[in-house]
Design a protein around this motif. Structure first.
Motif, PDB file in Angstrom:
ATOM      1  N   PRO A   1       2.177 -11.209   1.212  1.00  0.00           N
ATOM      2  CA  PRO A   1       1.167 -10.040   1.317  1.00  0.00           C
ATOM      3  C   PRO A   1       1.649  -9.016   2.181  1.00  0.00           C
ATOM      4  O   PRO A   1       1.468  -7.696   1.680  1.00  0.00           O
ATOM      5  CB  PRO A   1      -0.121 -10.742   1.769  1.00  0.00           C
ATOM      6  CG  PRO A   1       0.275 -11.772   2.542  1.00  0.00           C
ATOM      7  CD  PRO A   1       1.451 -12.314   1.866  1.00  0.00           C
ATOM      8  N   SER A   2       2.181  -9.310   3.336  1.00  0.00           N
ATOM      9  CA  SER A   2       2.492  -8.165   4.402  1.00  0.00           C
ATOM     10  C   SER A   2       3.630  -7.252   3.811  1.00  0.00           C
ATOM     11  O   SER A   2       3.774  -6.254   3.840  1.00  0.00           O
ATOM     12  CB  SER A   2       2.806  -8.751   5.788  1.00  0.00           C
ATOM     13  OG  SER A   2       1.497  -9.179   6.179  1.00  0.00           O
ATOM     14  N   ALA A   3       4.575  -7.987   3.264  1.00  0.00           N
ATOM     15  CA  ALA A   3       5.597  -7.356   2.837  1.00  0.00           C
ATOM     16  C   ALA A   3       5.481  -6.287   1.604  1.00  0.00           C
ATOM     17  O   ALA A   3       5.988  -5.366   1.557  1.00  0.00           O
ATOM     18  CB  ALA A   3       6.909  -8.533   2.162  1.00  0.00           C
ATOM     19  N   LEU A   4       4.653  -6.749   0.809  1.00  0.00           N
ATOM     20  CA  LEU A   4       4.290  -5.997  -0.412  1.00  0.00           C
ATOM     21  C   LEU A   4       3.523  -4.730   0.064  1.00  0.00           C
ATOM     22  O   LEU A   4       3.600  -3.669  -0.427  1.00  0.00           O
ATOM     23  CB  LEU A   4       3.035  -6.770  -1.523  1.00  0.00           C
ATOM     24  CG  LEU A   4       2.772  -6.089  -2.670  1.00  0.00           C
ATOM     25  CD1 LEU A   4       3.951  -5.544  -3.436  1.00  0.00           C
ATOM     26  CD2 LEU A   4       1.876  -6.779  -3.563  1.00  0.00           C
ATOM     27  N   THR A   5       2.683  -4.854   1.059  1.00  0.00           N
ATOM     28  CA  THR A   5       2.022  -3.651   1.443  1.00  0.00           C
ATOM     29  C   THR A   5       2.927  -2.928   2.336  1.00  0.00           C
ATOM     30  O   THR A   5       2.564  -1.673   2.143  1.00  0.00           O
ATOM     31  CB  THR A   5       1.029  -4.172   2.901  1.00  0.00           C
ATOM     32  OG1 THR A   5       0.168  -4.976   2.096  1.00  0.00           O
ATOM     33  CG2 THR A   5       0.163  -3.195   3.499  1.00  0.00           C
ATOM     34  N   GLU A   6       3.698  -3.390   2.896  1.00  0.00           N
ATOM     35  CA  GLU A   6       5.009  -2.436   3.440  1.00  0.00           C
ATOM     36  C   GLU A   6       5.927  -1.778   2.405  1.00  0.00           C
ATOM     37  O   GLU A   6       6.027  -0.520   2.368  1.00  0.00           O
ATOM     38  CB  GLU A   6       5.775  -3.142   4.415  1.00  0.00           C
ATOM     39  CG  GLU A   6       5.263  -3.545   5.823  1.00  0.00           C
ATOM     40  CD  GLU A   6       5.476  -2.327   6.613  1.00  0.00           C
ATOM     41  OE1 GLU A   6       4.941  -1.185   6.537  1.00  0.00           O
ATOM     42  OE2 GLU A   6       6.274  -2.549   7.842  1.00  0.00           O
ATOM     43  N   LEU A   7       6.140  -2.506   1.395  1.00  0.00           N
ATOM     44  CA  LEU A   7       7.031  -1.814   0.210  1.00  0.00           C
ATOM     45  C   LEU A   7       6.278  -0.828  -0.573  1.00  0.00           C
ATOM     46  O   LEU A   7       6.780   0.208  -0.675  1.00  0.00           O
ATOM     47  CB  LEU A   7       7.530  -2.843  -0.633  1.00  0.00           C
ATOM     48  CG  LEU A   7       8.504  -3.707   0.091  1.00  0.00           C
ATOM     49  CD1 LEU A   7       8.878  -5.234  -1.036  1.00  0.00           C
ATOM     50  CD2 LEU A   7       9.874  -2.879  -0.138  1.00  0.00           C
ATOM     51  N   THR A   8       4.763  -1.027  -0.637  1.00  0.00           N
ATOM     52  CA  THR A   8       3.861  -0.129  -1.405  1.00  0.00           C
ATOM     53  C   THR A   8       3.950   1.326  -0.592  1.00  0.00           C
ATOM     54  O   THR A   8       3.950   2.375  -1.187  1.00  0.00           O
ATOM     55  CB  THR A   8       2.601  -0.752  -1.624  1.00  0.00           C
ATOM     56  OG1 THR A   8       2.925  -1.852  -2.559  1.00  0.00           O
ATOM     57  CG2 THR A   8       2.041   0.259  -2.403  1.00  0.00           C
ATOM     58  N   GLY A   9       3.714   0.971   0.799  1.00  0.00           N
ATOM     59  CA  GLY A   9       3.367   2.126   1.637  1.00  0.00           C
ATOM     60  C   GLY A   9       4.666   2.999   1.923  1.00  0.00           C
ATOM     61  O   GLY A   9       4.516   4.051   1.747  1.00  0.00           O
ATOM     62  N   MET A  10       5.895   2.397   2.255  1.00  0.00           N
ATOM     63  CA  MET A  10       7.126   3.191   2.377  1.00  0.00           C
ATOM     64  C   MET A  10       7.334   3.745   1.066  1.00  0.00           C
ATOM     65  O   MET A  10       7.746   4.985   0.999  1.00  0.00           O
ATOM     66  CB  MET A  10       8.113   2.095   2.427  1.00  0.00           C
ATOM     67  CG  MET A  10       8.201   1.318   3.757  1.00  0.00           C
ATOM     68  SD  MET A  10       9.324  -0.331   3.717  1.00  0.00           S
ATOM     69  CE  MET A  10      11.046   0.280   3.526  1.00  0.00           C
ATOM     70  N   THR A  11       7.084   3.046  -0.188  1.00  0.00           N
ATOM     71  CA  THR A  11       7.413   3.848  -1.398  1.00  0.00           C
ATOM     72  C   THR A  11       6.738   5.174  -1.862  1.00  0.00           C
ATOM     73  O   THR A  11       7.203   6.250  -1.867  1.00  0.00           O
ATOM     74  CB  THR A  11       7.481   2.893  -2.656  1.00  0.00           C
ATOM     75  OG1 THR A  11       8.295   1.784  -2.483  1.00  0.00           O
ATOM     76  CG2 THR A  11       7.594   3.553  -3.769  1.00  0.00           C
ATOM     77  N   GLU A  12       5.317   5.025  -1.473  1.00  0.00           N
ATOM     78  CA  GLU A  12       4.402   6.131  -1.650  1.00  0.00           C
ATOM     79  C   GLU A  12       4.691   7.305  -0.681  1.00  0.00           C
ATOM     80  O   GLU A  12       4.536   8.307  -0.999  1.00  0.00           O
ATOM     81  CB  GLU A  12       3.022   5.620  -1.501  1.00  0.00           C
ATOM     82  CG  GLU A  12       2.637   4.599  -2.673  1.00  0.00           C
ATOM     83  CD  GLU A  12       1.050   3.993  -2.433  1.00  0.00           C
ATOM     84  OE1 GLU A  12       0.551   4.386  -1.419  1.00  0.00           O
ATOM     85  OE2 GLU A  12       0.665   3.321  -3.452  1.00  0.00           O
ATOM     86  N   VAL A  13       5.163   6.963   0.657  1.00  0.00           N
ATOM     87  CA  VAL A  13       5.386   8.060   1.313  1.00  0.00           C
ATOM     88  C   VAL A  13       6.539   8.891   0.979  1.00  0.00           C
ATOM     89  O   VAL A  13       6.430  10.057   1.049  1.00  0.00           O
ATOM     90  CB  VAL A  13       5.788   7.441   2.720  1.00  0.00           C
ATOM     91  CG1 VAL A  13       6.540   8.720   3.662  1.00  0.00           C
ATOM     92  CG2 VAL A  13       4.534   6.816   3.528  1.00  0.00           C
ATOM     93  N   VAL A  14       7.526   8.157   0.190  1.00  0.00           N
ATOM     94  CA  VAL A  14       8.634   8.956  -0.150  1.00  0.00           C
ATOM     95  C   VAL A  14       8.375   9.732  -1.531  1.00  0.00           C
ATOM     96  O   VAL A  14       8.478  10.821  -1.788  1.00  0.00           O
ATOM     97  CB  VAL A  14       9.797   7.831  -0.278  1.00  0.00           C
ATOM     98  CG1 VAL A  14      10.844   8.824  -1.112  1.00  0.00           C
ATOM     99  CG2 VAL A  14      10.342   7.668   0.853  1.00  0.00           C
ATOM    100  N   ALA A  26      18.123   1.235   3.964  1.00  0.00           N
ATOM    101  CA  ALA A  26      18.419   0.019   3.524  1.00  0.00           C
ATOM    102  C   ALA A  26      17.188  -0.866   4.287  1.00  0.00           C
ATOM    103  O   ALA A  26      17.374  -2.160   4.266  1.00  0.00           O
ATOM    104  CB  ALA A  26      19.605  -0.601   3.854  1.00  0.00           C
ATOM    105  N   LEU A  27      16.130  -0.308   4.624  1.00  0.00           N
ATOM    106  CA  LEU A  27      15.125  -1.123   5.432  1.00  0.00           C
ATOM    107  C   LEU A  27      14.236  -1.753   4.369  1.00  0.00           C
ATOM    108  O   LEU A  27      14.020  -1.573   3.239  1.00  0.00           O
ATOM    109  CB  LEU A  27      14.103  -0.037   6.078  1.00  0.00           C
ATOM    110  CG  LEU A  27      14.563   0.922   6.856  1.00  0.00           C
ATOM    111  CD1 LEU A  27      13.429   2.044   7.369  1.00  0.00           C
ATOM    112  CD2 LEU A  27      14.847   0.125   8.229  1.00  0.00           C
ATOM    113  N   GLY A  28      13.961  -3.028   4.893  1.00  0.00           N
ATOM    114  CA  GLY A  28      13.357  -3.998   4.188  1.00  0.00           C
ATOM    115  C   GLY A  28      12.277  -4.850   5.017  1.00  0.00           C
ATOM    116  O   GLY A  28      12.373  -5.002   6.276  1.00  0.00           O
TER     117      GLY A  28
END
Length: 212
Positions: A134-147, A70-72
């Motif tokens: 912008p930072s949140a989008l970068t994180e969400l993109t990175g988190m998703t791609e890792v999975v 549930a990380l955001g």
């Protein structure tokens, strides 16, 4: 089932913990500040540690049947670095090491699923996110791609506008351009969807959009 939860002290994570316990699951939560969780139950094990602590993450995942994240990301424009992307990378590595395949997490419709059709959210939401968060989008993109780049058996629920209203019990899910999915959704209902994916096989290795 034995479920490991990350992001347990957040607005969605607390509901996830309660719903898992109500359904009789054994739950392990890795948190930095246990006092923030304020849930006591014989079936809940609380471990103290950070996502950057590989040993703590591996300990939390050992023996699990599935992981719910549930990380955001922080919505502060001043946020720097990619702690959640880096932490998710550690989680995925630990899951592979411990042979835990099932991962259930969160993302945003700013990120497309291959089963989507062209939709206004693909155009509007990324532009808004880059301007406002912008930072949140970068994180969400990175988190998703890792999975999604891993071999895990994942389901990532894409949410747009989480609210603190009472649960409605009405959950819409599907893919943009195909299914009637809105934007607003209560955090309790988001949590209910995440927990339901422990046994629901419809969205294996995909990213459904969800709403009330």
């Amino acid at each position: 089932m034995r479920i490991t939860v990350f992001g347990a002290t957040g607005g969605i994570g607390r509901h996830v913990i309660r719903q898992l316990l109500n359904e009789g699951h054994q739950v392990t939560a890795l948190v930095r500040t246990p006092a923030k969780l304020a849930i006591a139950d014989p079936d809940l094990t609380i471990l103290t540690g950070a996502l950057s602590d590989r040993a703590a993450v591996e300990q939390a995942i050992t023996g699990a049947d599935a992981v719910i994240s549930a990380l955001g990301p922080s919505l502060r424009r001043s946020a720097t670095g990619t702690p959640l992307t880096d932490g998710t990378r550690i989680i995925v590595a630990a899951m592979r090491e411990q042979k835990v395949a099932r991962f259930i997490g969160l993302a945003t419709p700013s990120l497309a699923d291959p089963q989507d059709k062209t939709h206004w959210k693909h155009k509007v939401l990324p532009v808004m996110a880059r301007l406002m968060f912008p930072s949140a989008l970068t994180e969400l993109t990175g988190m998703t791609e890792v999975v999604t780049d891993s071999d895990l058996d994942y389901t990532i629920a894409r949410i747009t506008n989480p609210t603190n209203k009472p649960a409605t019990g009405r959950i819409r899910s599907g893919f943009l351009g195909h299914d009637c999915v809105g934007s607003a959704m209560t955090r309790e209902d988001i949590s209910a969807f995440l927990v339901s994916q422990l046994t629901d096989t419809r969205y294996r290795r995909s990213m459904p959009a969800i709403s009330n």
